[in-house]
Design an enzyme around this catalytic site. Structure first.
Site, PDB file in Angstrom:
ATOM      1  N   GLY A 153       0.860  -1.173   0.000  1.00 43.69           N
ATOM      2  CA  GLY A 153       0.000   0.000   0.000  1.00 43.69           C
ATOM      3  C   GLY A 153       0.894   1.220   0.000  1.00 43.69           C
ATOM      4  O   GLY A 153       1.893   1.261  -0.719  1.00 43.69           O
ATOM      5  N   GLU A 213       8.185  -6.697 -11.007  1.00 52.32           N
ATOM      6  CA  GLU A 213       6.973  -7.372 -10.545  1.00 52.32           C
ATOM      7  C   GLU A 213       7.065  -8.858 -10.882  1.00 52.32           C
ATOM      8  O   GLU A 213       7.487  -9.240 -11.971  1.00 52.32           O
ATOM      9  CB  GLU A 213       5.738  -6.736 -11.176  1.00 52.32           C
ATOM     10  CG  GLU A 213       5.511  -5.320 -10.704  1.00 52.32           C
ATOM     11  CD  GLU A 213       4.071  -4.876 -10.859  1.00 52.32           C
ATOM     12  OE1 GLU A 213       3.342  -5.485 -11.668  1.00 52.32           O
ATOM     13  OE2 GLU A 213       3.681  -3.906 -10.163  1.00 52.32           O
ATOM     14  N   SER A 259       5.732  -5.295  -1.473  1.00 55.35           N
ATOM     15  CA  SER A 259       5.734  -3.887  -1.856  1.00 55.35           C
ATOM     16  C   SER A 259       6.119  -3.003  -0.665  1.00 55.35           C
ATOM     17  O   SER A 259       7.258  -3.005  -0.240  1.00 55.35           O
ATOM     18  CB  SER A 259       4.370  -3.516  -2.435  1.00 55.35           C
ATOM     19  OG  SER A 259       4.379  -2.239  -3.010  1.00 55.35           O
ATOM     20  N   ALA A 260       5.174  -2.256  -0.086  1.00 54.44           N
ATOM     21  CA  ALA A 260       5.487  -1.413   1.065  1.00 54.44           C
ATOM     22  C   ALA A 260       6.037  -2.240   2.220  1.00 54.44           C
ATOM     23  O   ALA A 260       6.933  -1.792   2.950  1.00 54.44           O
ATOM     24  CB  ALA A 260       4.239  -0.651   1.514  1.00 54.44           C
ATOM     25  N   HIS A 262       8.466  -3.164  -7.576  1.00 48.92           N
ATOM     26  CA  HIS A 262       7.776  -2.755  -8.812  1.00 48.92           C
ATOM     27  C   HIS A 262       8.750  -2.094  -9.791  1.00 48.92           C
ATOM     28  O   HIS A 262       8.365  -1.188 -10.541  1.00 48.92           O
ATOM     29  CB  HIS A 262       6.631  -1.780  -8.529  1.00 48.92           C
ATOM     30  CG  HIS A 262       5.637  -2.232  -7.510  1.00 48.92           C
ATOM     31  ND1 HIS A 262       4.630  -3.135  -7.791  1.00 48.92           N
ATOM     32  CD2 HIS A 262       5.493  -1.908  -6.201  1.00 48.92           C
ATOM     33  CE1 HIS A 262       3.905  -3.329  -6.701  1.00 48.92           C
ATOM     34  NE2 HIS A 262       4.414  -2.604  -5.720  1.00 48.92           N
TER      35      HIS A 262
END
Length: 242
Positions: free
Chosen positions: A85, A190, A118-119, A155
């Site tokens: 997020g 990704e 991700s985060a 990403h």
């Protein structure tokens, strides 16, 4: 330490965590309860339910926010998943809820396996400085968990030869980072991830990664590459983390 650091949680055309399903199941072997940290998104209940659904046949999922003190959720757990997020919102929440030090201590001691996407993967690095996110909130420091001594750019996007976009490419942005800081940055495309077990680290997935270092040309890393050398990095930032 046991770490699974995913570039992303959803690949195009696939379900949530589906692209890394085998790796996730292997990572969670022997784990009966997983604590999910949903603070990178605003909808904590909905995000946790999404993870429960994806992992319903693998492990019991408990949301950290479902306890009055989220640190209590970690008691007795053997694994934690910090979801993706907004990285700035996530870091701010980890600090204000007392989870940053709690996670750092339990993961480093080997009591807790750490999975991030991700985060959540950004949080495993020394600093937030190589995130792609917009600073929608302002944390008091960019210092993160420091579970690995190198930076990750989730990403990661390669420059498109036919693009007419005149803004900086991702590689150029990271070159700017290296003008001020001396620490390796692993650009995870990704579908890629880094798996760390003790003193061993491996690049997983099918898309590979790009390693960017200060004063050196970027170099391609193929799936299956040994990343153990990155665990010996000695990060130097332009000012001490506070």
């Amino acid at each position: 330490m046991d770490l699974l650091l995913l570039s992303n949680s959803t690949n195009h055309g696939r379900g949530f965590l589906e692209h890394a399903g085998d790796e996730v199941r292997d990572f969670l072997t022997g784990v009966d309860r997983l604590v999910f940290v949903p603070y990178a998104l605003a909808d904590h209940d909905g995000y946790t339910e999404k993870v429960r659904t994806a992992l319903r046949d693998v492990v019991e999922v408990v949301g950290a926010h479902e306890r009055e003190d989220p640190r209590e959720a970690l008691a007795g757990a053997r694994a934690v998943f910090v979801g993706g997020g907004n990285s700035f919102r996530l870091l701010s929440n980890l600090r204000t809820r007392g989870l940053l030090d709690a996670l750092r201590g339990q993961v480093r001691s080997g009591h807790l396996r750490y999975m991030g996407a991700s985060a959540g993967t950004n949080m495993a690095c020394p600093s937030l400085r190589t995130t792609n996110d917009m600073p929608i909130v302002q944390p008091p420091s960019f210092e993160t968990l420091g579970l690995v001594p190198f930076q990750i750019n989730p990403h990661f996007l390669d420059a498109s030869p036919g693009s007419t976009h005149m803004g900086e490419t991702r590689e150029q942005r990271i070159a700017e980072f290296h003008e001020e800081n001396d620490v390796p940055v692993l650009g995870l495309r990704e579908g890629a991830w880094a798996r760390v077990s003790g003193t061993a680290a491996t690049l997983g997935g099918e898309t590979g990664a790009v390693l960017m270092e200060r004063g050196r040309p970027a170099r391609e890393l193929a799936p299956g590459s040994d990343l153990g050398f990155l665990l010996d990095a000695h990060p130097r930032f332009d000012e001490p983390a506070r």
